[in-house]
Design a protein around this motif. Structure first.
Motif, PDB file in Angstrom:
ATOM      1  N   ALA A  53     -31.591  -1.897   6.356  1.00 51.75           N
ATOM      2  CA  ALA A  53     -32.055  -0.503   6.316  1.00 51.75           C
ATOM      3  C   ALA A  53     -31.547   0.267   7.517  1.00 51.75           C
ATOM      4  N   ALA A  57     -29.337   3.625   7.036  1.00 44.50           N
ATOM      5  CA  ALA A  57     -30.170   4.823   7.259  1.00 44.50           C
ATOM      6  C   ALA A  57     -29.310   5.960   7.806  1.00 44.50           C
ATOM      7  N   VAL A  66     -36.500   3.804   4.433  1.00 43.11           N
ATOM      8  CA  VAL A  66     -35.299   3.192   3.862  1.00 43.11           C
ATOM      9  C   VAL A  66     -35.628   1.806   3.316  1.00 43.11           C
TER      10      VAL A  66
END
Length: 92
Positions: A53, A57, A66
């Motif tokens: 993530a 992101a 995320v």
């Protein structure tokens, strides 16, 4: 309270319950979600969804959001991963 008052109060309560039953079972659809371009990602040893993530992101985007998006995008119930597993990530 008078007898007439109880009748009015009872009738009002019944009317509210009836309205709640009529409107309470309705589902309201929202607009369809925007399509998201995705890419394949194969999980490396020791890699976590939190790390993935962070890599995908956008600047200023909350990593927790995320992670939630990745969990939903891959139809998962948890954020656990297995080495070599193929997951979808947004192509950004």
């Amino acid at each position: 309270m008078t007898r007439r008052g109880w009748w009015v109060l009872s009738a009002l309560a019944v009317a509210l319950v009836a309205v709640g039953m009529f409107l309470g079972d309705r589902a309201f659809a929202s607009a369809p979600a925007e399509p998201v371009a995705v890419a394949d990602h194969f999980v490396a040893p020791g890699e976590t969804l939190w790390q993935i993530a962070g890599a995908v992101a956008l600047p200023g985007e909350d990593r927790r959001d995320v992670v939630d998006m990745l969990v939903e995008l891959n139809g998962r119930s948890t954020a656990s991963l297995e080495v070599g597993e193929r997951i979808l990530v947004p192509a950004r």
